[in-house]
Motif scaffolding. Structure first.
Motif, PDB file in Angstrom:
ATOM      1  N   GLN A 158       0.849  -1.184   0.000  1.00  0.00           N
ATOM      2  CA  GLN A 158       0.000   0.000   0.000  1.00  0.00           C
ATOM      3  C   GLN A 158       0.890   1.242   0.000  1.00  0.00           C
ATOM      4  OE1 GLN A 158      -2.770   1.119   3.329  1.00  0.00           O
ATOM      5  NE2 GLN A 158      -4.199   0.160   1.903  1.00  0.00           N
ATOM      6  N   VAL A 159       0.660   2.116  -0.975  1.00  0.00           N
ATOM      7  CA  VAL A 159       1.410   3.355  -1.111  1.00  0.00           C
ATOM      8  C   VAL A 159       0.426   4.501  -0.919  1.00  0.00           C
ATOM      9  CG1 VAL A 159       2.868   4.730  -2.650  1.00  0.00           C
ATOM     10  CG2 VAL A 159       2.947   2.230  -2.768  1.00  0.00           C
ATOM     11  N   ASN A 160       0.796   5.484  -0.120  1.00  0.00           N
ATOM     12  CA  ASN A 160      -0.079   6.620   0.133  1.00  0.00           C
ATOM     13  C   ASN A 160       0.277   7.785  -0.786  1.00  0.00           C
ATOM     14  OD1 ASN A 160      -1.583   5.418   2.244  1.00  0.00           O
ATOM     15  ND2 ASN A 160       0.118   5.761   3.621  1.00  0.00           N
ATOM     16  N   TYR A 161      -0.744   8.420  -1.326  1.00  0.00           N
ATOM     17  CA  TYR A 161      -0.592   9.563  -2.228  1.00  0.00           C
ATOM     18  C   TYR A 161      -1.380  10.743  -1.674  1.00  0.00           C
ATOM     19  CZ  TYR A 161       1.444   6.620  -5.842  1.00  0.00           C
ATOM     20  OH  TYR A 161       2.262   5.788  -6.545  1.00  0.00           O
ATOM     21  N   PRO A 162      -0.968  11.966  -2.022  1.00  0.00           N
ATOM     22  CA  PRO A 162      -1.726  13.143  -1.572  1.00  0.00           C
ATOM     23  C   PRO A 162      -3.151  13.168  -2.123  1.00  0.00           C
ATOM     24  CG  PRO A 162       0.427  13.799  -2.414  1.00  0.00           C
ATOM     25  CD  PRO A 162       0.253  12.338  -2.711  1.00  0.00           C
ATOM     26  N   GLY A 163      -3.343  12.631  -3.325  1.00  0.00           N
ATOM     27  CA  GLY A 163      -4.668  12.629  -3.936  1.00  0.00           C
ATOM     28  C   GLY A 163      -4.702  11.722  -5.154  1.00  0.00           C
ATOM     29  N   MET A 164      -5.907  11.575  -5.732  1.00  0.00           N
ATOM     30  CA  MET A 164      -6.091  10.689  -6.873  1.00  0.00           C
ATOM     31  C   MET A 164      -5.310  11.162  -8.099  1.00  0.00           C
ATOM     32  SD  MET A 164      -9.589   9.531  -8.814  1.00  0.00           S
ATOM     33  CE  MET A 164      -9.603  10.871  -9.987  1.00  0.00           C
ATOM     34  N   PHE A 165      -5.222  12.449  -8.310  1.00  0.00           N
ATOM     35  CA  PHE A 165      -4.536  12.952  -9.500  1.00  0.00           C
ATOM     36  C   PHE A 165      -3.034  12.712  -9.423  1.00  0.00           C
ATOM     37  CE2 PHE A 165      -8.483  15.427  -9.219  1.00  0.00           C
ATOM     38  CZ  PHE A 165      -9.063  15.011 -10.405  1.00  0.00           C
ATOM     39  N   GLU A 166      -2.454  12.779  -8.231  1.00  0.00           N
ATOM     40  CA  GLU A 166      -1.032  12.457  -8.061  1.00  0.00           C
ATOM     41  C   GLU A 166      -0.791  10.977  -8.321  1.00  0.00           C
ATOM     42  OE1 GLU A 166      -1.821  16.203  -5.817  1.00  0.00           O
ATOM     43  OE2 GLU A 166      -2.827  14.262  -5.914  1.00  0.00           O
ATOM     44  N   LEU A 167      -1.713  10.137  -7.870  1.00  0.00           N
ATOM     45  CA  LEU A 167      -1.613   8.703  -8.152  1.00  0.00           C
ATOM     46  C   LEU A 167      -1.646   8.454  -9.654  1.00  0.00           C
ATOM     47  CD1 LEU A 167      -1.786   5.623  -7.664  1.00  0.00           C
ATOM     48  CD2 LEU A 167      -4.223   5.935  -7.224  1.00  0.00           C
ATOM     49  N   MET A 168      -2.594   9.072 -10.336  1.00  0.00           N
ATOM     50  CA  MET A 168      -2.719   8.861 -11.784  1.00  0.00           C
ATOM     51  C   MET A 168      -1.495   9.391 -12.531  1.00  0.00           C
ATOM     52  SD  MET A 168      -6.784   9.607 -12.176  1.00  0.00           S
ATOM     53  CE  MET A 168      -6.979   9.063 -13.855  1.00  0.00           C
ATOM     54  N   ASP A 169      -0.917  10.480 -12.061  1.00  0.00           N
ATOM     55  CA  ASP A 169       0.299  11.014 -12.667  1.00  0.00           C
ATOM     56  C   ASP A 169       1.460  10.034 -12.483  1.00  0.00           C
ATOM     57  OD1 ASP A 169       1.753  13.142 -13.998  1.00  0.00           O
ATOM     58  OD2 ASP A 169       2.687  13.540 -12.045  1.00  0.00           O
ATOM     59  N   ASP A 170       1.547   9.446 -11.291  1.00  0.00           N
ATOM     60  CA  ASP A 170       2.581   8.455 -11.027  1.00  0.00           C
ATOM     61  C   ASP A 170       2.390   7.216 -11.898  1.00  0.00           C
ATOM     62  OD1 ASP A 170       4.921   7.820  -9.707  1.00  0.00           O
ATOM     63  OD2 ASP A 170       3.926   7.044  -7.918  1.00  0.00           O
ATOM     64  N   GLU A 189     -15.943  16.832 -14.589  1.00  0.00           N
ATOM     65  CA  GLU A 189     -16.825  16.652 -13.441  1.00  0.00           C
ATOM     66  C   GLU A 189     -16.758  15.219 -12.909  1.00  0.00           C
ATOM     67  OE1 GLU A 189     -18.088  17.756 -16.486  1.00  0.00           O
ATOM     68  OE2 GLU A 189     -17.818  19.868 -15.975  1.00  0.00           O
ATOM     69  N   THR A 190     -16.633  14.287 -13.809  1.00  0.00           N
ATOM     70  CA  THR A 190     -16.529  12.887 -13.410  1.00  0.00           C
ATOM     71  C   THR A 190     -15.220  12.638 -12.669  1.00  0.00           C
ATOM     72  OG1 THR A 190     -17.857  12.241 -15.325  1.00  0.00           O
ATOM     73  CG2 THR A 190     -16.619  10.501 -14.239  1.00  0.00           C
ATOM     74  N   MET A 191     -14.134  13.230 -13.157  1.00  0.00           N
ATOM     75  CA  MET A 191     -12.837  13.069 -12.502  1.00  0.00           C
ATOM     76  C   MET A 191     -12.848  13.685 -11.105  1.00  0.00           C
ATOM     77  SD  MET A 191     -10.741  11.379 -14.428  1.00  0.00           S
ATOM     78  CE  MET A 191      -9.090  11.870 -14.021  1.00  0.00           C
ATOM     79  N   ALA A 224     -15.481  14.143  -9.232  1.00  0.00           N
ATOM     80  CA  ALA A 224     -16.351  13.296  -8.406  1.00  0.00           C
ATOM     81  C   ALA A 224     -15.616  12.026  -7.980  1.00  0.00           C
ATOM     82  CB  ALA A 224     -17.628  12.950  -9.173  1.00  0.00           C
ATOM     83  N   ALA A 225     -14.824  11.441  -8.884  1.00  0.00           N
ATOM     84  CA  ALA A 225     -14.057  10.236  -8.554  1.00  0.00           C
ATOM     85  C   ALA A 225     -13.040  10.533  -7.456  1.00  0.00           C
ATOM     86  CB  ALA A 225     -13.363   9.688  -9.795  1.00  0.00           C
ATOM     87  N   ALA A 226     -12.391  11.693  -7.541  1.00  0.00           N
ATOM     88  CA  ALA A 226     -11.423  12.062  -6.511  1.00  0.00           C
ATOM     89  C   ALA A 226     -12.111  12.223  -5.152  1.00  0.00           C
ATOM     90  CB  ALA A 226     -10.702  13.351  -6.906  1.00  0.00           C
ATOM     91  N   ALA A 227     -13.313  12.810  -5.161  1.00  0.00           N
ATOM     92  CA  ALA A 227     -14.068  12.980  -3.903  1.00  0.00           C
ATOM     93  C   ALA A 227     -14.520  11.628  -3.351  1.00  0.00           C
ATOM     94  CB  ALA A 227     -15.270  13.897  -4.137  1.00  0.00           C
ATOM     95  N   VAL A 228     -14.978  10.742  -4.220  1.00  0.00           N
ATOM     96  CA  VAL A 228     -15.400   9.398  -3.794  1.00  0.00           C
ATOM     97  C   VAL A 228     -14.204   8.642  -3.222  1.00  0.00           C
ATOM     98  CG1 VAL A 228     -16.195   7.155  -4.654  1.00  0.00           C
ATOM     99  CG2 VAL A 228     -17.355   9.244  -5.373  1.00  0.00           C
ATOM    100  N   TYR A 229     -13.078   8.723  -3.905  1.00  0.00           N
ATOM    101  CA  TYR A 229     -11.855   8.043  -3.456  1.00  0.00           C
ATOM    102  C   TYR A 229     -11.491   8.505  -2.041  1.00  0.00           C
ATOM    103  CZ  TYR A 229      -7.394   5.649  -4.493  1.00  0.00           C
ATOM    104  OH  TYR A 229      -6.328   4.787  -4.514  1.00  0.00           O
ATOM    105  N   ARG A 230     -11.442   9.811  -1.846  1.00  0.00           N
ATOM    106  CA  ARG A 230     -11.053  10.359  -0.539  1.00  0.00           C
ATOM    107  C   ARG A 230     -12.069   9.979   0.540  1.00  0.00           C
ATOM    108  NH1 ARG A 230      -7.095  13.395   0.444  1.00  0.00           N
ATOM    109  NH2 ARG A 230      -6.900  14.145  -1.679  1.00  0.00           N
ATOM    110  N   GLU A 231     -13.352  10.004   0.193  1.00  0.00           N
ATOM    111  CA  GLU A 231     -14.402   9.702   1.178  1.00  0.00           C
ATOM    112  C   GLU A 231     -14.413   8.222   1.565  1.00  0.00           C
ATOM    113  OE1 GLU A 231     -17.295  10.230   3.884  1.00  0.00           O
ATOM    114  OE2 GLU A 231     -16.294  11.833   2.780  1.00  0.00           O
ATOM    115  N   MET A 232     -14.272   7.341   0.568  1.00  0.00           N
ATOM    116  CA  MET A 232     -14.373   5.906   0.845  1.00  0.00           C
ATOM    117  C   MET A 232     -13.081   5.305   1.398  1.00  0.00           C
ATOM    118  SD  MET A 232     -16.681   4.437  -2.315  1.00  0.00           S
ATOM    119  CE  MET A 232     -16.468   2.764  -1.778  1.00  0.00           C
TER     120      MET A 232
END
Length: 157
Positions: A58-70, A90-92, A94-102
């Motif tokens: 498990q690797v921790n990232y600041p957010g979904m977009f940093e993960l996708m960039d990596d 808008e979908t992206m 929303a996905a980042a918000a869902v990722y952080r929330e879940m």
């Protein structure tokens, strides 16, 4: 080799956001191999002593977009033929918000799970030593304790 549960957090977040925003979803993370498929592939290749081991990293990232960039930097882009070529902004978001929330951590980071498979397969050859018949041992594993005690006893001398 990456296993089937690799990036499950990202996959679920994208699917939920796309379902909510666009009424359906397309795979945006490449499919990965299931562990039982690896065993079958090794068996079909003629290997008869198989071992498949797995690690979850498990690797921790600041957010979904940093993960996708990596992931893009690693060359891990989606290779699916039947996917949509783009996601709406808008979908992206929303996905980042869902990722952080879940899946978000208490410190504000998000986890990305990488499941790694290690495979070993052997083919027996007539030049290799054959295993002894079951029950043909002349020494018991229980006798190993006596060997250990005698070695420890000699060190005291």
């Amino acid at each position: 080799m990456f296993g089937g549960d690799t990036l499950y957090e990202l996959r679920c977040s994208l699917q939920l956001a796309e379902l909510e925003r666009e009424g359906g979803f397309s795979p945006h993370v490449s499919p990965f191999t299931a562990v039982n498929d690896l065993g079958h592939l090794l068996g079909r290749a003629g290997f008869n002593t198989l071992t498949v081991d797995t690690d979850d990293i498990q690797v921790n990232y600041p957010g979904m977009f940093e993960l996708m960039d990596d992931l893009q930097g690693m060359g891990e882009s989606n290779c699916s033929w039947s996917r949509k070529s783009m996601l709406h902004r808008e979908t992206m978001l929303a996905a980042a918000a869902v990722y952080r929330e879940m899946y978000g951590n208490d410190d504000g980071t998000i986890p990305a799970t990488f499941q790694i498979y290690y495979m070993i397969g052997w083919k027996f050859h007539e030049s290799q030593a054959k295993p002894a018949q079951r029950g043909s041992a002349t020494v018991s594993f229980g006798d190993l304790k006596k060997v250990n005690e005698s070695v420890v006893g000699r060190k005291k001398l």
